[in-house]
Design a protein around this motif. Structure first.
Motif, PDB file in Angstrom:
ATOM      1  N   THR A   1       0.958  -1.152  -0.078  1.00 11.24           N
ATOM      2  CA  THR A   1       0.250   0.029  -0.090  1.00 11.24           C
ATOM      3  C   THR A   1       0.856   1.210   0.159  1.00 11.24           C
ATOM      4  OG1 THR A   1      -0.081   0.111   2.433  1.00 11.24           O
ATOM      5  CG2 THR A   1      -2.183  -0.876   1.206  1.00 11.24           C
ATOM      6  N   ILE A   2       0.289   2.149  -0.531  1.00 10.99           N
ATOM      7  CA  ILE A   2       0.821   3.642  -0.666  1.00 10.99           C
ATOM      8  C   ILE A   2       0.217   3.937   0.749  1.00 10.99           C
ATOM      9  CG2 ILE A   2      -0.885   4.587  -1.869  1.00 10.99           C
ATOM     10  CD1 ILE A   2       1.250   6.680  -2.921  1.00 10.99           C
ATOM     11  N   SER A   3       1.096   4.825   1.596  1.00 13.72           N
ATOM     12  CA  SER A   3       0.523   5.197   2.820  1.00 13.72           C
ATOM     13  C   SER A   3      -0.410   6.454   2.868  1.00 13.72           C
ATOM     14  CB  SER A   3       1.784   5.784   3.837  1.00 13.72           C
ATOM     15  OG  SER A   3       2.608   4.731   3.655  1.00 13.72           O
ATOM     16  N   GLN A   4      -1.292   6.637   4.034  1.00  9.58           N
ATOM     17  CA  GLN A   4      -2.102   7.777   3.870  1.00  9.58           C
ATOM     18  C   GLN A   4      -1.211   9.185   3.751  1.00  9.58           C
ATOM     19  OE1 GLN A   4      -4.217   6.979   7.405  1.00  9.58           O
ATOM     20  NE2 GLN A   4      -5.339   9.024   7.286  1.00  9.58           N
ATOM     21  N   PRO A   5      -1.583  10.077   3.283  1.00 10.69           N
ATOM     22  CA  PRO A   5      -0.938  11.272   2.865  1.00 10.69           C
ATOM     23  C   PRO A   5      -0.398  11.851   4.319  1.00 10.69           C
ATOM     24  CG  PRO A   5      -2.538  11.393   1.210  1.00 10.69           C
ATOM     25  CD  PRO A   5      -2.788  10.031   2.049  1.00 10.69           C
ATOM     26  N   SER A   6      -1.528  12.109   5.279  1.00 10.05           N
ATOM     27  CA  SER A   6      -1.402  12.833   6.486  1.00 10.05           C
ATOM     28  C   SER A   6      -0.352  12.039   7.278  1.00 10.05           C
ATOM     29  CB  SER A   6      -2.671  12.994   7.347  1.00 10.05           C
ATOM     30  OG  SER A   6      -3.287  11.725   7.796  1.00 10.05           O
ATOM     31  N   VAL A   7      -0.152  10.762   7.254  1.00 10.36           N
ATOM     32  CA  VAL A   7       0.762   9.873   7.886  1.00 10.36           C
ATOM     33  C   VAL A   7       2.073  10.294   7.367  1.00 10.36           C
ATOM     34  CG1 VAL A   7       1.230   7.553   8.491  1.00 10.36           C
ATOM     35  CG2 VAL A   7      -0.948   8.052   8.844  1.00 10.36           C
ATOM     36  N   VAL A   8       2.253  10.205   5.947  1.00 13.23           N
ATOM     37  CA  VAL A   8       3.671  10.560   5.298  1.00 13.23           C
ATOM     38  C   VAL A   8       4.006  11.759   5.804  1.00 13.23           C
ATOM     39  CG1 VAL A   8       4.606  11.162   2.897  1.00 13.23           C
ATOM     40  CG2 VAL A   8       3.112   9.031   3.099  1.00 13.23           C
ATOM     41  N   GLY A   9       2.948  12.742   6.037  1.00 14.40           N
ATOM     42  CA  GLY A   9       3.199  14.238   6.262  1.00 14.40           C
ATOM     43  C   GLY A   9       3.862  14.172   7.784  1.00 14.40           C
ATOM     44  N   LEU A  10       3.106  13.637   8.736  1.00 11.44           N
ATOM     45  CA  LEU A  10       3.399  13.635  10.130  1.00 11.44           C
ATOM     46  C   LEU A  10       4.895  12.843  10.466  1.00 11.44           C
ATOM     47  CD1 LEU A  10       0.119  12.919  11.628  1.00 11.44           C
ATOM     48  CD2 LEU A  10       1.330  15.049  11.861  1.00 11.44           C
ATOM     49  N   MET A  11       4.959  11.721   9.524  1.00 15.47           N
ATOM     50  CA  MET A  11       6.419  11.007   9.740  1.00 15.47           C
ATOM     51  C   MET A  11       7.429  11.792   9.089  1.00 15.47           C
ATOM     52  SD  MET A  11       5.327   7.006   8.848  1.00 15.47           S
ATOM     53  CE  MET A  11       6.818   6.250   9.191  1.00 15.47           C
ATOM     54  N   THR A  12       7.188  12.659   7.994  1.00 15.20           N
ATOM     55  CA  THR A  12       8.361  13.417   7.454  1.00 15.20           C
ATOM     56  C   THR A  12       8.685  14.610   8.225  1.00 15.20           C
ATOM     57  OG1 THR A  12       7.473  12.917   5.271  1.00 15.20           O
ATOM     58  CG2 THR A  12       9.156  14.619   5.301  1.00 15.20           C
ATOM     59  N   GLN A  13       7.535  15.091   9.002  1.00 12.91           N
ATOM     60  CA  GLN A  13       7.915  16.336   9.776  1.00 12.91           C
ATOM     61  C   GLN A  13       8.457  15.981  11.086  1.00 12.91           C
ATOM     62  OE1 GLN A  13       4.550  19.130  10.207  1.00 12.91           O
ATOM     63  NE2 GLN A  13       4.040  18.331  12.186  1.00 12.91           N
ATOM     64  N   ALA A  14       8.379  14.498  11.537  1.00 13.64           N
ATOM     65  CA  ALA A  14       9.008  14.102  12.967  1.00 13.64           C
ATOM     66  C   ALA A  14      10.249  13.869  12.685  1.00 13.64           C
ATOM     67  CB  ALA A  14       8.055  12.828  13.241  1.00 13.64           C
ATOM     68  N   LEU A  15      10.584  13.491  11.385  1.00 14.20           N
ATOM     69  CA  LEU A  15      11.895  13.242  10.925  1.00 14.20           C
ATOM     70  C   LEU A  15      12.887  14.409  11.028  1.00 14.20           C
ATOM     71  CD1 LEU A  15      13.173  10.453  10.030  1.00 14.20           C
ATOM     72  CD2 LEU A  15      13.132  10.853   7.845  1.00 14.20           C
ATOM     73  N   ASP A  16      12.415  15.611  10.837  1.00 11.18           N
ATOM     74  CA  ASP A  16      13.091  16.852  11.058  1.00 11.18           C
ATOM     75  C   ASP A  16      14.291  16.936  10.129  1.00 11.18           C
ATOM     76  OD1 ASP A  16      13.605  19.260  11.825  1.00 11.18           O
ATOM     77  OD2 ASP A  16      14.254  18.671  13.582  1.00 11.18           O
ATOM     78  N   VAL A  17      14.010  16.710   8.643  1.00 11.03           N
ATOM     79  CA  VAL A  17      15.360  16.595   8.105  1.00 11.03           C
ATOM     80  C   VAL A  17      16.076  17.708   7.535  1.00 11.03           C
ATOM     81  CG1 VAL A  17      15.968  15.568   5.602  1.00 11.03           C
ATOM     82  CG2 VAL A  17      13.879  14.594   6.641  1.00 11.03           C
ATOM     83  N   PRO A  18      17.338  17.920   7.987  1.00 10.34           N
ATOM     84  CA  PRO A  18      18.041  18.950   7.460  1.00 10.34           C
ATOM     85  C   PRO A  18      18.550  18.941   5.892  1.00 10.34           C
ATOM     86  CG  PRO A  18      19.246  17.887   9.506  1.00 10.34           C
ATOM     87  CD  PRO A  18      18.077  17.035   8.655  1.00 10.34           C
ATOM     88  N   ALA A  19      18.716  19.923   5.420  1.00  6.29           N
ATOM     89  CA  ALA A  19      19.004  20.134   3.832  1.00  6.29           C
ATOM     90  C   ALA A  19      20.406  19.270   3.704  1.00  6.29           C
ATOM     91  CB  ALA A  19      19.073  21.469   3.394  1.00  6.29           C
ATOM     92  N   ARG A  20      21.251  18.909   4.620  1.00  8.73           N
ATOM     93  CA  ARG A  20      22.474  18.140   4.114  1.00  8.73           C
ATOM     94  C   ARG A  20      22.392  16.943   4.649  1.00  8.73           C
ATOM     95  NH1 ARG A  20      25.605  19.851   1.189  1.00  8.73           N
ATOM     96  NH2 ARG A  20      27.176  18.442   1.870  1.00  8.73           N
ATOM     97  N   ALA A  21      21.149  16.546   5.006  1.00  6.59           N
ATOM     98  CA  ALA A  21      21.104  15.088   5.490  1.00  6.59           C
ATOM     99  C   ALA A  21      21.059  13.797   4.297  1.00  6.59           C
ATOM    100  CB  ALA A  21      19.563  14.787   6.328  1.00  6.59           C
ATOM    101  N   LYS A  22      21.536  12.794   4.982  1.00  7.44           N
ATOM    102  CA  LYS A  22      21.687  11.715   4.092  1.00  7.44           C
ATOM    103  C   LYS A  22      20.681  10.694   4.884  1.00  7.44           C
ATOM    104  CE  LYS A  22      25.093   8.667   4.257  1.00  7.44           C
ATOM    105  NZ  LYS A  22      26.398   7.713   3.859  1.00  7.44           N
ATOM    106  N   VAL A  23      19.576  10.511   4.030  1.00  6.24           N
ATOM    107  CA  VAL A  23      18.572   9.681   4.620  1.00  6.24           C
ATOM    108  C   VAL A  23      18.176   8.333   4.057  1.00  6.24           C
ATOM    109  CG1 VAL A  23      15.950   9.909   4.894  1.00  6.24           C
ATOM    110  CG2 VAL A  23      17.266  11.914   4.575  1.00  6.24           C
ATOM    111  N   LEU A  24      17.915   7.098   4.796  1.00  3.79           N
ATOM    112  CA  LEU A  24      17.565   5.933   4.357  1.00  3.79           C
ATOM    113  C   LEU A  24      16.151   5.774   4.822  1.00  3.79           C
ATOM    114  CD1 LEU A  24      18.463   2.937   3.447  1.00  3.79           C
ATOM    115  CD2 LEU A  24      18.943   2.459   5.736  1.00  3.79           C
ATOM    116  N   GLU A  25      15.242   5.086   3.545  1.00  2.91           N
ATOM    117  CA  GLU A  25      14.136   4.829   3.908  1.00  2.91           C
ATOM    118  C   GLU A  25      13.841   3.259   3.843  1.00  2.91           C
ATOM    119  OE1 GLU A  25       9.507   5.263   1.975  1.00  2.91           O
ATOM    120  OE2 GLU A  25      11.022   5.363   0.668  1.00  2.91           O
ATOM    121  N   ILE A  26      13.303   2.480   4.737  1.00  2.07           N
ATOM    122  CA  ILE A  26      12.881   1.140   4.470  1.00  2.07           C
ATOM    123  C   ILE A  26      11.707   1.143   4.006  1.00  2.07           C
ATOM    124  CG2 ILE A  26      12.979  -1.225   5.508  1.00  2.07           C
ATOM    125  CD1 ILE A  26      15.938   0.365   5.610  1.00  2.07           C
ATOM    126  N   GLY A  27      11.512   0.371   3.043  1.00  2.54           N
ATOM    127  CA  GLY A  27      10.208   0.375   2.298  1.00  2.54           C
ATOM    128  C   GLY A  27       9.600   1.286   1.253  1.00  2.54           C
TER     129      GLY A  27
END
Ligand code: SAH
Length: 226
Positions: free
Chosen positions: A72-98
């Motif tokens: 499944t593609i996740s619910q947009p609001s959950v994508v938004g809340l997870m992304t917000q909680a991740l607090d991604v700086p512009a220099r970040a190297k990010v790993l997504e599982i899934g």
């Protein structure tokens, strides 16, 4: 416009598309997605590009939808809340599982320097890569592998996001988190309500915060059949 031509009549007029997008962003804000960088990324990346067939018409609904390989593609609001909680700086190297549809990775690509995304289904990775190329999202690398082991070759990561539910935050992923790094992961048994957990690696150890109830497909070991 020729109203007798069914196809033209069904195409949303530009004003309808703009209106639907405004409602989409309004719904996100109402669910607590208030960070401007996250909202801008979600405005720019069109969820419809990551869905096919009849489901593409429902891209702006705040609901999970089926994709290939029974995922499944996740619910947009959950994508938004997870992304917000991740607090991604512009220099970040990010790993997504899934990787799934690639939607979450595409949003992360707007916020981070580099995004690695992995899925146990080769087909999902192949399809997502094609979409990333079409959208010119050159800072994403998609790999088919068992993400429960992380991606040791590229570690450490400043941010790790797991978009499948684990019974506990996987040890190899915690080990691949940089000092000062943040990981968000849904924790709990599949088919039950799970909790989204935020783990922060400090100089001295790990801090855990419980964020919200979520429901994700399970994090499975090994590679998928396709
Ligand atoms: N982030 C996705 C949604 C993910 S659905 C999106 O934006 O569309 C969860 C995904 O996790 C599925 O595609 C599933 O195949 C994948 N998955 C489950 N266990 C995994 C594992 N051990 N390693 C890598 N991917 C896994």
């Amino acid at each position: 416009m020729n109203q007798t031509n069914g196809h033209d009549a069904e195409m949303p007029r530009p004003s309808d598309a703009a209106e639907r997008k405004m409602q989409f962003l309004f719904a996100l804000r109402k669910r607590g997605v208030t960070n401007t960088r996250v909202l801008n990324a979600m405005e720019k990346i069109d969820r419809g590009d990551f869905l096919s067939g009849i489901f593409a018409d429902r891209a702006y609904d705040d609901t999970p939808l089926p994709i290939a390989c029974g995922q499944t593609i996740s619910q947009p609001s959950v994508v938004g809340l997870m992304t917000q909680a991740l607090d991604v700086p512009a220099r970040a190297k990010v790993l997504e599982i899934g990787t799934g549809s690639g939607y979450q990775a595409a949003i992360l690509s707007q916020l981070a320097r580099r995004v690695y995304t992995v899925d146990r289904h080769k087909r999902l990775v192949r399809d997502a890569r094609r979409i990333f190329e079409g959208l010119d999202l050159g800072n994403i690398t998609a790999i088919s592998t068992d993400g429960s082991r992380g991606l040791p070759d590229q570690a450490p990561f400043d941010r790790i996001i797991v978009t499948a539910a684990a019974e506990d935050p996987p040890g190899p992923l915690l080990a691949q988190l940089a000092i000062g790094g943040i990981m968000v992961v849904p924790v709990g048994q599949s088919d039950h309500v799970q909790s989204l957990i935020k783990v922060t690696r400090t100089q001295t150890g790990l801090e855990y915060d419980e964020l919200l109830p979520v429901r994700f497909v399970p994090l499975l070991e090994g590679l998928g059949k396709d």
